[in-house]
Design a protein around this motif. Structure first.
Motif, short mmCIF file in Angstrom:
data_model
loop_
_atom_site.label_atom_id
_atom_site.label_comp_id
_atom_site.label_asym_id
_atom_site.label_seq_id
_atom_site.Cartn_x
_atom_site.Cartn_y
_atom_site.Cartn_z
N ALA A 86 -9.55 4.92 3.69
CA ALA A 86 -9.30 3.75 4.51
C ALA A 86 -9.54 3.94 5.82
O ALA A 86 -10.22 3.16 6.65
CB ALA A 86 -8.31 2.92 4.32
N TYR A 112 -11.80 2.36 9.92
CA TYR A 112 -11.15 1.43 10.82
C TYR A 112 -11.99 1.15 12.04
O TYR A 112 -11.64 0.03 12.56
CB TYR A 112 -9.92 2.26 11.10
CG TYR A 112 -8.75 2.04 10.20
CD1 TYR A 112 -8.93 1.40 8.93
CD2 TYR A 112 -7.73 3.24 10.36
CE1 TYR A 112 -7.93 1.47 8.03
CE2 TYR A 112 -6.89 3.25 9.23
CZ TYR A 112 -6.98 2.39 8.08
OH TYR A 112 -6.14 2.49 7.02
N ILE A 130 -13.51 -2.19 12.48
CA ILE A 130 -12.88 -3.69 12.80
C ILE A 130 -13.13 -3.91 14.31
O ILE A 130 -12.83 -3.09 15.21
CB ILE A 130 -11.19 -3.35 12.81
CG1 ILE A 130 -10.99 -2.83 11.23
CG2 ILE A 130 -10.49 -4.66 12.99
CD1 ILE A 130 -11.38 -3.58 10.40
N ILE A 147 -6.37 -11.39 7.09
CA ILE A 147 -7.64 -11.12 6.06
C ILE A 147 -6.91 -10.19 5.20
O ILE A 147 -6.34 -9.18 5.43
CB ILE A 147 -8.89 -10.58 6.69
CG1 ILE A 147 -9.21 -11.12 7.90
CG2 ILE A 147 -9.99 -10.27 5.84
CD1 ILE A 147 -10.14 -10.53 9.04
N SER A 148 -6.94 -10.86 3.79
CA SER A 148 -6.34 -9.84 2.66
C SER A 148 -7.39 -9.66 1.64
O SER A 148 -7.58 -10.52 0.58
CB SER A 148 -5.22 -10.76 2.18
OG SER A 148 -4.15 -11.07 3.19
N PRO A 149 -7.95 -8.58 1.69
CA PRO A 149 -8.89 -8.05 0.69
C PRO A 149 -8.29 -7.52 -0.44
O PRO A 149 -7.28 -6.68 -0.51
CB PRO A 149 -9.83 -7.03 1.30
CG PRO A 149 -9.30 -6.53 2.41
CD PRO A 149 -8.08 -7.49 2.69
N SER A 150 -8.68 -7.54 -1.68
CA SER A 150 -7.91 -7.00 -2.78
C SER A 150 -8.87 -6.73 -3.86
O SER A 150 -9.95 -7.39 -4.07
CB SER A 150 -6.93 -8.05 -3.30
OG SER A 150 -6.24 -7.63 -4.56
N ILE A 151 -8.38 -5.62 -4.71
CA ILE A 151 -9.73 -5.66 -5.84
C ILE A 151 -8.59 -4.85 -6.88
O ILE A 151 -7.83 -4.18 -6.73
CB ILE A 151 -10.64 -4.49 -5.46
CG1 ILE A 151 -11.56 -4.40 -6.75
CG2 ILE A 151 -10.13 -3.17 -5.32
CD1 ILE A 151 -13.00 -3.80 -6.26
N VAL A 187 -10.69 -12.16 -1.87
CA VAL A 187 -10.12 -12.28 -0.37
C VAL A 187 -9.58 -13.50 -0.12
O VAL A 187 -9.77 -14.46 -0.49
CB VAL A 187 -11.16 -11.64 0.36
CG1 VAL A 187 -12.35 -12.92 0.65
CG2 VAL A 187 -10.90 -11.34 1.96
N VAL A 214 -13.85 -6.96 10.06
CA VAL A 214 -14.27 -6.41 8.83
C VAL A 214 -12.77 -5.96 8.11
O VAL A 214 -12.01 -5.34 9.04
CB VAL A 214 -15.12 -4.99 9.04
CG1 VAL A 214 -15.61 -4.50 7.55
CG2 VAL A 214 -16.50 -5.64 9.62
N ALA A 215 -12.91 -6.23 6.94
CA ALA A 215 -11.45 -5.59 6.18
C ALA A 215 -12.07 -5.31 4.93
O ALA A 215 -12.79 -5.63 4.23
CB ALA A 215 -10.64 -6.91 6.27
N ILE A 216 -11.25 -3.95 4.50
CA ILE A 216 -11.37 -3.35 3.35
C ILE A 216 -10.29 -3.17 2.54
O ILE A 216 -9.23 -2.74 2.89
CB ILE A 216 -12.01 -1.87 3.53
CG1 ILE A 216 -13.35 -2.08 4.37
CG2 ILE A 216 -12.33 -1.05 2.42
CD1 ILE A 216 -13.59 -0.80 5.37
N GLY A 250 -8.28 -1.80 -0.98
CA GLY A 250 -7.85 -0.46 -1.58
C GLY A 250 -8.88 -0.01 -2.35
O GLY A 250 -9.77 -0.93 -2.85
N THR A 251 -8.84 1.08 -3.07
CA THR A 251 -10.08 1.27 -4.26
C THR A 251 -9.55 1.38 -5.40
O THR A 251 -8.42 1.45 -5.84
CB THR A 251 -10.50 2.92 -3.68
OG1 THR A 251 -9.53 3.64 -4.09
CG2 THR A 251 -11.14 3.03 -2.35
#
Lengths: 143, 324
Positions: free
Chosen positions: A36, A40, A43, A53-57, A68, A135-137, A139-140
Motif C-alpha cells: 500500500a 501513497y 493521494i 473514502i473506503s475501498p474494500s475487496i 467503495v 485516490v484510495a486503494i 487491501g489486496t
C-alpha cells in the motif's frame, strides 16, 4: 549452577520460539502495508470536501467483490469517479476492469468480477468531490 | 636420609603438634597474662603474621579481622580445632616477639592483623581466577555484613544483570502471550493507523478470523437521536452503511465492515489528534475535524465506524446502543 544454566537455556529457547512465532504472525500482518505504501504519493493532498473514502475487496472462490463508499463533507457535495479493479502481474498493477460512480453527498458502489485463480487483486478508486481529487486503494486479495 | 625415615619423622612431628593443640584447647586462658605492644612492635608482628602458613593466617584473620567464632571458622575454612590452632599461633607469635611469660593482647593482635591483611590482599585484584569460588551461604552473609562483598563495579553489574533479566522476562512473556494467544494478538494488532498530513488510513488487522460467518445485519442500532431519520442503506458483501439525517443539516452514518474484505478507510484527520480509547472493551479511536466526529471500534466480530456532525455525547450514545 547446572540448574541455572538449564534455566537460561530453557528461557533462550522459549524466547526464540515465542519471538519467531510472533515475528511470523507480524510479518504476515504487515505484508499489505508494504504494498500500500508504494501508492501513497498518488493521494492528492486536499481533504476539504472529502470526509471518507473506503475501498474494500473480498473474494469467494474466484469471484471478486470490489466495493467503495465515498462520503462528502457536505450533503450536497458532488461526487464523480471511477473504481478500478487491478491485478498484480510482473511487478506492477494493471487495470482489469473499471466502473464509473456518481452521486451527491455519498456514493456506494459494489461490484463482482470473475477473476483468475492465483492472481492478486485490489480495488483502486479515483474520485472527484466538489473539484477535489483523491485516490484510495483497498487491501489486496489473492484468489 | 632414607625416605621411610623422613615419613616417620613427619608423623612424629604431626603427633607432637596434635598433642600441643589438644593441650591448647584445655589451657586455662584466665591464667595467661596479656601484654600490649608498641606501634613499632605491632608492625613487626604484622610482618610475622604475613610469614605464617596460609591456614594459620586465615585463622587469625577470621578471629581478629572478621570476628568469627571458632566454630564459624571451622565451618567456613572446613578445618578442625581452630580454637586450639589459634592459641598455638598466639603463643608462637608471642614467643617470636620475645614475650616469653605472657601473650600478645587482643588489641595488638587486631592492629597487627589490620596491617597484615592489607599486605596479604594487595595483589588480589591481579589474581587470575581460574575457578570462581563457591562460598557457603554463611560466608556470603559474613561478607555482606562487613560490606566487602560488592565493590561499586559489581553493584552496577548486578543492577545491569537484574535489569537484563527483567527485560528478558518481559520479552519472553510478551512473545509467549502473542505466540499462543490469538485473542491477545488481535488486541495488539487490531488496527493499523497510518497518519499523513491531510488524512489517515485505517486498516483492521485480521479481526476475528474465526468469525467469518458474522452477518453485518446481526448488529442492531437501538438508539437514534430524536428527529433523525434513516435516509438510505447501502448493503454490499463487505460493508453495510446506514445513513441518517435531520432537516437541520445534521447527519451521521454507521458503517459496518465484515471480516471478508480487505478494507481500508481513508479519513480526513488534518491537524487533529486521534485519541485511542477503550470502547466496549476493545481498542477504539476517536477524533474530530471541523464539526465532524469520527469513532471506530470493534465489536461482535464486526468493524464499526460512526461518523457525523452531531453532538459528541449523542454520537457515543448511538454507538453504545449498537448490539446484537
Amino acid at each position: 549452577m547446572k540448574l541455572k544454566r538449564m534455566g537460561a537455556t530453557v528461557i533462550a529457547i522459549a524466547l526464540l520460539a515465542g519471538g519467531g512465532a510472533t515475528n511470523v504472525t507480524y510479518a504476515m500482518e504487515s505484508q499489505e502495508q508494504v504494498l500500500a505504501r508504494v501508492d501513497y504519493q498518488e493521494i492528492t493532498p486536499l481533504w476539504n470536501s472529502i470526509a471518507d473514502i473506503s475501498p474494500s475487496i473480498s473474494a469467494e472462490s474466484t469471484t471478486l467483490y470490489p466495493e467503495v463508499y465515498i462520503k462528502a463533507k457536505s450533503s450536497s457535495g458532488s461526487i464523480t469517479g471511477t473504481m478500478y479493479l487491478e491485478k498484480y502481474a510482473y511487478g506492477s498493477w494493471t487495470t482489469v476492469t473499471s466502473w464509473s460512480l456518481k452521486g451527491t453527498g455519498n456514493v456506494f458502489l459494489s461490484k463482482s468480477y470473475r477473476g483468475t485463480s492465483g492472481v492478486k487483486y485490489r480495488a483502486r478508486v479515483v474520485v472527484d468531490v466538489d473539484g477535489e481529487n483523491a485516490v484510495a486503494i483497498s487491501g489486496t486479495c489473492e484468489i | 636420609m632414607p625416605k621411610m625415615a623422613n615419613n616417620i619423622l613427619k608423623e612424629v612431628f604431626q603427633l607432637s603438634l596434635q598433642d600441643e593443640l589438644e593441650r591448647m584447647i584445655k589451657l586455662n586462658m584466665n591464667s595467661i597474662i596479656h601484654q600490649s605492644l608498641s606501634d613499632e612492635e605491632v608492625e613487626q608482628l604484622a610482618i610475622k603474621i604475613g610469614l605464617l602458613p596460609s591456614e594459620y593466617r586465615s585463622i587469625i584473620f577470621f578471629r581478629y579481622s572478621f570476628n568469627n567464632t571458632p566454630s564459624e571458622t571451622d565451618r567456613i575454612l572446613e578445618i578442625e580445632n581452630s580454637i586450639g590452632k589459634l592459641r598455638y599461633i598466639q603463643k608462637m607469635l608471642s614467643g617470636l616477639m620475645g614475650i616469653n611469660n605472657s601473650w600478645i593482647d587482643d588489641n595488638s593482635m587486631e592492629r597487627a592483623c589490620k596491617i597484615a591483611i592489607i599486605e596479604d590482599t594487595k595483589d588480589y585484584n591481579n589474581i587470575k581466577v581460574l575457578h570462581k569460588p563457591n562460598y557457603s551461604k554463611a560466608f556470603r552473609r559474613k561478607l555482606k555484613d562487613i560490606k566487602i562483598k560488592q565493590n561499586p563495579n559489581n553493584i552496577l553489574m548486578l543492577l545491569a544483570k537484574r535489569v537484563a533479566v527483567f527485560i528478558l522476562v518481559c520479552i519472553l512473556s510478551f512473545s509467549a502471550v502473542l505466540a499462543v494467544n490469538a485473542e491477545a494478538r488481535e488486541k495488539v494488532f487490531e488496527w493499523i493507523i497510518e497518519v499523513f498530513e491531510k488524512f489517515s488510513i485505517i486498516t483492521p488487522q485480521d479481526i476475528d478470523e474465526g468469525n467469518n460467518s458474522v452477518e453485518l445485519t446481526s448488529l442492531k442500532i437501538n438508539y437514534i437521536p430524536t428527529g433523525f431519520e434513516l435516509v438510505d442503506i447501502h448493503k454490499g458483501r463487505n460493508m453495510l452503511i446506514y445513513n441518517y439525517s435531520i432537516e437541520s443539516n445534521q447527519e451521521f452514518y454507521i458503517k459496518l465492515y465484515s471480516s471478508y474484505g480487505e478494507n481500508k478507510s481513508y479519513y480526513d484527520t488534518e491537524g487533529v489528534e486521534i485519541k485511542e480509547i477503550i470502547f466496549k472493551g476493545s481498542q477504539a479511536y476517536m477524533w474530530q475535524t471541523d464539526e465532524i466526529i469520527y469513532l471506530i471500534w470493534y465489536q461482535d466480530g464486526i468493524e464499526c465506524h460512526i461518523v457525523g456532525n452531531l453532538n459528541k455525547d449523542e454520537l457515543l450514545k448511538v454507538a453504545e446502543d449498537i448490539s446484537k
